[in-house]
Design an enzyme around this catalytic site. Sequence first.
Site, PDB file in Angstrom:
ATOM      1  N   HIS A   1       6.963  -3.434  -5.586  1.00 24.56           N
ATOM      2  CA  HIS A   1       8.231  -3.886  -6.161  1.00 24.56           C
ATOM      3  C   HIS A   1       8.946  -2.699  -6.765  1.00 24.56           C
ATOM      4  O   HIS A   1       8.308  -1.817  -7.333  1.00 24.56           O
ATOM      5  CB  HIS A   1       7.984  -4.948  -7.244  1.00 24.56           C
ATOM      6  CG  HIS A   1       9.203  -5.729  -7.569  1.00 24.56           C
ATOM      7  ND1 HIS A   1      10.139  -5.288  -8.472  1.00 24.56           N
ATOM      8  CD2 HIS A   1       9.660  -6.904  -7.087  1.00 24.56           C
ATOM      9  CE1 HIS A   1      11.116  -6.168  -8.534  1.00 24.56           C
ATOM     10  NE2 HIS A   1      10.858  -7.158  -7.701  1.00 24.56           N
TER      11      HIS A   1
ATOM     12  N   ASP B   1       6.406 -12.996  -3.702  1.00 24.36           N
ATOM     13  CA  ASP B   1       6.331 -13.580  -2.366  1.00 24.36           C
ATOM     14  C   ASP B   1       4.925 -13.643  -1.796  1.00 24.36           C
ATOM     15  O   ASP B   1       4.717 -14.241  -0.743  1.00 24.36           O
ATOM     16  CB  ASP B   1       7.219 -12.771  -1.404  1.00 24.36           C
ATOM     17  CG  ASP B   1       8.688 -13.077  -1.619  1.00 24.36           C
ATOM     18  OD1 ASP B   1       8.981 -14.210  -2.019  1.00 24.36           O
ATOM     19  OD2 ASP B   1       9.526 -12.191  -1.407  1.00 24.36           O
TER      20      ASP B   1
HETATM   21  N1  ACO Z   1       2.628  -1.437   1.711  1.00 22.00           N
HETATM   22  C1  ACO Z   1       2.267  -0.129   1.836  1.00 22.00           C
HETATM   23  N2  ACO Z   1       2.865   0.886   1.172  1.00 22.00           N
HETATM   24  C2  ACO Z   1       3.868   0.565   0.336  1.00 22.00           C
HETATM   25  C3  ACO Z   1       4.296  -0.761   0.155  1.00 22.00           C
HETATM   26  C4  ACO Z   1       3.631  -1.790   0.867  1.00 22.00           C
HETATM   27  N3  ACO Z   1       3.987  -3.065   0.725  1.00 22.00           N
HETATM   28  N4  ACO Z   1       5.326  -0.803  -0.728  1.00 22.00           N
HETATM   29  C5  ACO Z   1       5.536   0.478  -1.091  1.00 22.00           C
HETATM   30  N5  ACO Z   1       4.667   1.303  -0.449  1.00 22.00           N
HETATM   31  C6  ACO Z   1       4.531   2.764  -0.629  1.00 22.00           C
HETATM   32  C7  ACO Z   1       5.636   3.517   0.102  1.00 22.00           C
HETATM   33  O1  ACO Z   1       5.250   3.848   1.412  1.00 22.00           O
HETATM   34  C8  ACO Z   1       5.817   4.712  -0.796  1.00 22.00           C
HETATM   35  O2  ACO Z   1       4.751   5.593  -0.542  1.00 22.00           O
HETATM   36  P1  ACO Z   1       4.972   7.214  -0.669  1.00 22.00           P
HETATM   37  O3  ACO Z   1       5.267   7.462  -2.098  1.00 22.00           O
HETATM   38  O4  ACO Z   1       3.700   7.791  -0.205  1.00 22.00           O
HETATM   39  O5  ACO Z   1       6.123   7.535   0.234  1.00 22.00           O
HETATM   40  C9  ACO Z   1       5.604   4.162  -2.202  1.00 22.00           C
HETATM   41  O6  ACO Z   1       4.727   3.026  -2.028  1.00 22.00           O
HETATM   42  C10 ACO Z   1       6.888   3.719  -2.903  1.00 22.00           C
HETATM   43  O7  ACO Z   1       7.551   2.782  -2.023  1.00 22.00           O
HETATM   44  P2  ACO Z   1       9.112   2.680  -1.852  1.00 22.00           P
HETATM   45  O8  ACO Z   1       9.412   2.060  -0.534  1.00 22.00           O
HETATM   46  O9  ACO Z   1       9.749   4.006  -2.156  1.00 22.00           O
HETATM   47  O10 ACO Z   1       9.472   1.680  -3.043  1.00 22.00           O
HETATM   48  P3  ACO Z   1      10.801   0.831  -3.189  1.00 22.00           P
HETATM   49  O11 ACO Z   1      10.945   0.532  -4.625  1.00 22.00           O
HETATM   50  O12 ACO Z   1      11.943   1.520  -2.511  1.00 22.00           O
HETATM   51  O13 ACO Z   1      10.499  -0.514  -2.358  1.00 22.00           O
HETATM   52  C11 ACO Z   1       9.749  -2.675  -1.773  1.00 22.00           C
HETATM   53  C12 ACO Z   1      10.105  -1.705  -2.918  1.00 22.00           C
HETATM   54  C13 ACO Z   1      10.925  -2.759  -0.787  1.00 22.00           C
HETATM   55  C14 ACO Z   1       9.527  -4.062  -2.382  1.00 22.00           C
HETATM   56  C15 ACO Z   1       8.473  -2.188  -1.071  1.00 22.00           C
HETATM   57  O14 ACO Z   1       7.399  -2.176  -1.978  1.00 22.00           O
HETATM   58  C16 ACO Z   1       8.122  -3.040   0.154  1.00 22.00           C
HETATM   59  O15 ACO Z   1       8.627  -2.791   1.254  1.00 22.00           O
HETATM   60  N6  ACO Z   1       7.232  -4.077  -0.010  1.00 22.00           N
HETATM   61  C17 ACO Z   1       6.916  -4.979   1.071  1.00 22.00           C
HETATM   62  C18 ACO Z   1       8.006  -6.032   1.253  1.00 22.00           C
HETATM   63  C19 ACO Z   1       8.026  -7.054   0.134  1.00 22.00           C
HETATM   64  O16 ACO Z   1       7.015  -7.628  -0.243  1.00 22.00           O
HETATM   65  N7  ACO Z   1       9.243  -7.328  -0.372  1.00 22.00           N
HETATM   66  C20 ACO Z   1       9.462  -8.345  -1.410  1.00 22.00           C
HETATM   67  C21 ACO Z   1       9.835  -7.693  -2.703  1.00 22.00           C
HETATM   68  S1  ACO Z   1      10.013  -8.934  -3.973  1.00 22.00           S
HETATM   69  C22 ACO Z   1      11.511  -9.638  -3.651  1.00 22.00           C
HETATM   70  O17 ACO Z   1      12.433  -9.031  -3.195  1.00 22.00           O
HETATM   71  C23 ACO Z   1      11.624 -11.040  -3.873  1.00 22.00           C
END
Ligand code: ACO
Length: 433
Positions: free
Chosen positions: A309, A367
């Site tokens: 998140h 979620d």
């Molecule tokens: N699985 C694996 N790796 C992940 C995940 C994941 N679900 N989420 C983040 N990471 C990693 C990224 O690859 C990144 O790694 P790095 O630092 O080595 O490059 C690091 O964690 C930070 O991730 P970002 O994408 O930069 O974080 P951001 O805040 O931009 O994204 C998000 C947040 C979109 C929720 C992301 O965690 C994600 O895609 N999660 C999966 C989708 C999801 O569950 N979305 C629902 C969110 S809740 C809502 O909207 C109701």
Amino acid sequence: MAEVKTFTLTNDETGQSIKLPIRESVQGPAAIDVSSLYKEAGVFTYDPGFMSTASCQSKITYIQGEEGLLEYRGYPIEQLAVNGDFLETAYLLLYGELPKKDELAEFDHDITHHTMLNETLKNFFNGFHYNAHPMAIMVGVVGSLSAFYHDSLDINDPQQREIAAHRLIAKMPSIAAASYRHNIGAPIVYPRHSLSYCANLLHMMYATPCEQYEPDPIAEKALNLLFILHADHEQNASTSTVRLAGSSLANPFACIAAGIASLWGPAHGGANEAVLDMLAEIGDVSQIDKYIAKAKDKDDSFRLMGFGHRVYKKYDPRANIIRDVCHQVLEKLADTNNPLFELAQRLEEIALSDEYFIERKLYPNVDFYSGIIYRALGIPNNMFTVMFAIARTVGWVAHWMEMMSDPRQKIGRPRQVYKGHARREYIPISQRD
Ligand code: ACO
């Protein structure tokens, strides 16, 4: 008058300094007000994804991501979830205070009596292919409300804004249920005014003209709780979309349709559907290690859906509540050996003990478990995000109303750092190599 704190920014090249005012928060970090920066120093700020940018001032919802705290109008989500009713929460988000008994009765009556759809609107559903995704139908039909309710389109009239807000909250379940009915080829069911908001949604989804249908109280209670948890989450992608759309003074129905479109993405509200697809793909506990490795592999686009998140760097408080409710609902439905729930819990356990997830503070989000409850209640996967949209409509309209009554509101117009070609001369086609 209290002294305004400032933040000094110095240009290393020219030595020029500029003092920027600091906007204090009631809780949480303060923000440097950079709105005069371009005028005074000729530069923009650059912050893709709004990693450090507050886009507005708001009094609706507060999140403390490091501690995993969520409050609506100051009330902790855990207290609202245990004691609350969805429409009471909606009133709180819209008007800022918990309603008194007569206020809630009046609000409930108003919402209930706006649940009917204009009969002509029903024709829209037949324009969609039978297998259209219900979120695609939602985007279209909610946007089309602007063509029907001309008496609530004057955004400068607070009363019309309020009627539009009530209409949206009231009609979302009717449109959602009709989208589902269209999908399964069943007739659209009219709302029943004697039922609660959530029981009425179940009625419109599952009743048939052939027999009496009584909504299951377990399902009604579970929906009520899930809707409270999903009702608002401050400046997330879909709410920011609603605010940006509204900032051009677009009508509220069009703005909420924009919010629905944004919510649909799998990185946002579409994740609840994606989680169940992912669990189905993993299939068995023995496959978890393989999928954890995929999620960690930077050359693989696979992510653990329902994990991570932008704001929470601890367990999402909503996920905590939903996981507990999962246990209760599955127990009540005598579905204690639900393989998806077992798989999800094991996946969580393995991920939370893995260095990759610990280091990046990736925890289950709202979620991760919600789809398991929806599935146990008989709601199909492609309706999960629609359920989210119904609940979040309350937050969207609360933010839209707050923005529209804010004298500081301006059209949202971000700037850019241009990286394309410098100016060049047009070359006639005959002279191009
Ligand atoms: N699985 C694996 N790796 C992940 C995940 C994941 N679900 N989420 C983040 N990471 C990693 C990224 O690859 C990144 O790694 P790095 O630092 O080595 O490059 C690091 O964690 C930070 O991730 P970002 O994408 O930069 O974080 P951001 O805040 O931009 O994204 C998000 C947040 C979109 C929720 C992301 O965690 C994600 O895609 N999660 C999966 C989708 C999801 O569950 N979305 C629902 C969110 S809740 C809502 O909207 C109701």
